[in-house]
Design an enzyme around this catalytic site. Structure first.
Site, PDB file in Angstrom:
ATOM      1  N   LYS A 202       0.867  -1.183   0.000  1.00  0.00           N
ATOM      2  CA  LYS A 202       0.000   0.000   0.000  1.00  0.00           C
ATOM      3  C   LYS A 202       0.898   1.227   0.000  1.00  0.00           C
ATOM      4  O   LYS A 202       1.877   1.268   0.748  1.00  0.00           O
ATOM      5  CB  LYS A 202      -0.895   0.017   1.245  1.00  0.00           C
ATOM      6  CG  LYS A 202      -1.862   1.211   1.297  1.00  0.00           C
ATOM      7  CD  LYS A 202      -2.568   1.276   2.657  1.00  0.00           C
ATOM      8  CE  LYS A 202      -3.620   2.379   2.681  1.00  0.00           C
ATOM      9  NZ  LYS A 202      -4.108   2.648   4.047  1.00  0.00           N
ATOM     10  N   HIS A 221      -6.492   2.647  14.450  1.00  0.00           N
ATOM     11  CA  HIS A 221      -6.874   1.293  14.042  1.00  0.00           C
ATOM     12  C   HIS A 221      -5.739   0.331  14.386  1.00  0.00           C
ATOM     13  O   HIS A 221      -4.600   0.747  14.631  1.00  0.00           O
ATOM     14  CB  HIS A 221      -7.138   1.232  12.526  1.00  0.00           C
ATOM     15  CG  HIS A 221      -5.910   1.448  11.696  1.00  0.00           C
ATOM     16  ND1 HIS A 221      -5.302   2.683  11.566  1.00  0.00           N
ATOM     17  CD2 HIS A 221      -5.130   0.575  10.994  1.00  0.00           C
ATOM     18  CE1 HIS A 221      -4.226   2.576  10.807  1.00  0.00           C
ATOM     19  NE2 HIS A 221      -4.085   1.302  10.454  1.00  0.00           N
ATOM     20  N   ASP A 223      -3.954  -3.181  12.530  1.00  0.00           N
ATOM     21  CA  ASP A 223      -3.908  -3.802  11.200  1.00  0.00           C
ATOM     22  C   ASP A 223      -4.477  -5.216  11.267  1.00  0.00           C
ATOM     23  O   ASP A 223      -4.181  -5.950  12.203  1.00  0.00           O
ATOM     24  CB  ASP A 223      -2.463  -3.866  10.687  1.00  0.00           C
ATOM     25  CG  ASP A 223      -1.883  -2.483  10.420  1.00  0.00           C
ATOM     26  OD1 ASP A 223      -2.646  -1.508  10.338  1.00  0.00           O
ATOM     27  OD2 ASP A 223      -0.637  -2.391  10.295  1.00  0.00           O
ATOM     28  N   HIS A 277      -2.712   2.414  16.254  1.00  0.00           N
ATOM     29  CA  HIS A 277      -1.918   3.517  15.722  1.00  0.00           C
ATOM     30  C   HIS A 277      -2.767   4.380  14.798  1.00  0.00           C
ATOM     31  O   HIS A 277      -3.863   3.993  14.396  1.00  0.00           O
ATOM     32  CB  HIS A 277      -0.682   2.975  14.987  1.00  0.00           C
ATOM     33  CG  HIS A 277      -0.997   2.044  13.858  1.00  0.00           C
ATOM     34  ND1 HIS A 277      -1.454   0.753  14.053  1.00  0.00           N
ATOM     35  CD2 HIS A 277      -0.941   2.204  12.515  1.00  0.00           C
ATOM     36  CE1 HIS A 277      -1.648   0.163  12.889  1.00  0.00           C
ATOM     37  NE2 HIS A 277      -1.348   1.024  11.934  1.00  0.00           N
TER      38      HIS A 277
END
Length: 335
Positions: A202, A221, A223, A277
């Site tokens: 990404k 959020h 991961d 994070h």
């Protein structure tokens, strides 16, 4: 397919010194109000070339238990491989909007791959100050080159070379993380998909923002990958939630930032922590990052490693196919 790019909104916003209301976060999330400014501990740094194997295992395991994130130096990826990756990604985001849209995500929403800015469902209709490009870089059988930019011409080689090196780093990390739990060295890699594991690249592009105090590039959020290996650019912005505070990550040139993801937390039965994070943005400069998400294959079920389960340590998570886990997470549904 037309993408309402944040890059275009940013160009307009910089002339008005305002940002659209849908980018303004609630006060409890605004970076100006929630970033800790006092003396704070630093995210651990691990020297991956440490000849003392026991010390290396201990360093990685402690960072993964206590932080869920660490930076690795001396990881073996040559500096020119990283700079070529960055240069190719930067050149893509400097293309015209029309050229970038040739790689737009399909309108059906069935694929995460492609160029755009919509990812997680936001229940309040808020938007994040970021555009992105997703595409798989491994295994070869799952690569769809339709989502790999043909311009700049260096893009494909830069990503293929980086993929080779990042897989070697990933193997070393999985081995040390497994040993840190008292398991065989291949336990966590096999538990997360083994050689079928998917490497998803990404590129995040966070344009300059006139009101960085009010918005976020990526909201808080964890991961849903097993591991995330991230290359940042020199513009700081990553923040980690530790001890009930949002702490800035220090930029270390040529370091890789390693996030423990949800699947490793599940495999370790909660011993390793998936890191909460977020990303802030900058008023003057574009921030960019290149995370690679290491994910199980879609149909692969991930649950706690059996050797970590006994009467005193019952399973804290149920085994679940990765595609089902990802669907629930993206759509804010309970797991």
């Amino acid at each position: 397919m037309e993408v309402a790019s944040v890059q275009a909104i940013a160009s307009f916003s910089l002339t008005t010194n305002t940002i659209p209301a849908e980018f303004i976060r609630p006060e409890k999330e605004q970076p100006a109000l929630t970033t800790f400014r006092g003396p704070a501990p630093e995210i651990p740094t691990v020297d991956l070339s440490d000849p003392d194997q026991e010390n290396l295992v201990r360093s990685i395991a402690n960072a993964s238990r206590e932080w869920g994130i660490f930076q690795v130096v001396n990881h073996g990826i040559p500096t020119d491989v990283i700079s070529n990756l960055q240069a190719a990604g930067k050149a893509f985001f400097q293309l015209t909007q029309e050229e970038k849209e040739a790689y737009a995500k399909p309108p059906c929403g069935q694929s995460i791959e492609g160029y755009g800015n919509k990812l997680q469902k936001d229940l309040d209709g808020k938007k994040a100050w970021v555009d992105h490009l997703f595409h798989r870089i491994w295994p070869p059988s799952l690569i769809n080159y339709n989502f790999w930019p043909k311009n700049p011409p260096s893009y494909r080689e830069a990503n293929e070379v980086y993929a080779k090196y990042v897989r070697e780093v990933a193997d070393k990390l999985f081995t040390n993380l497994s040993l840190g739990l008292g398991l065989q060295g291949d336990a966590l890699k096999e538990g997360g998909g083994g050689e079928e594991m998917v490497f998803m690249m990404k590129i995040n592009y966070y344009p300059p923002c006139p009101r960085p105090d009010l918005t976020l590039g990526v909201v808080a959020h964890t991961d849903f990958s097993s591991l995330t290996l991230l290359v940042p650019n020199e513009v700081p912005g990553l923040q980690v939630f530790k001890d009930d505070r949002w702490i800035d990550a220090k930029y270390i040139p040529n370091a890789l930032i390693v996030h423990i993801g949800d699947q490793i937390e599940i495999l370790s039965n909660g011993k390793y922590k998936s890191v909460l994070h977020r990303s802030t943005v900058d008023k003057e400069k574009a921030r960019m990052s290149w995370p690679v998400f290491l994910e199980p294959p879609a149909e692969f079920a991930v649950g706690p490693v059996p050797q970590l389960i006994d009467e005193e340590n019952p399973p804290k998570y149920k085994a679940k196919k990765f595609k089902d886990y990802a669907f629930c997470k993206l759509n804010k549904l309970p797991q």
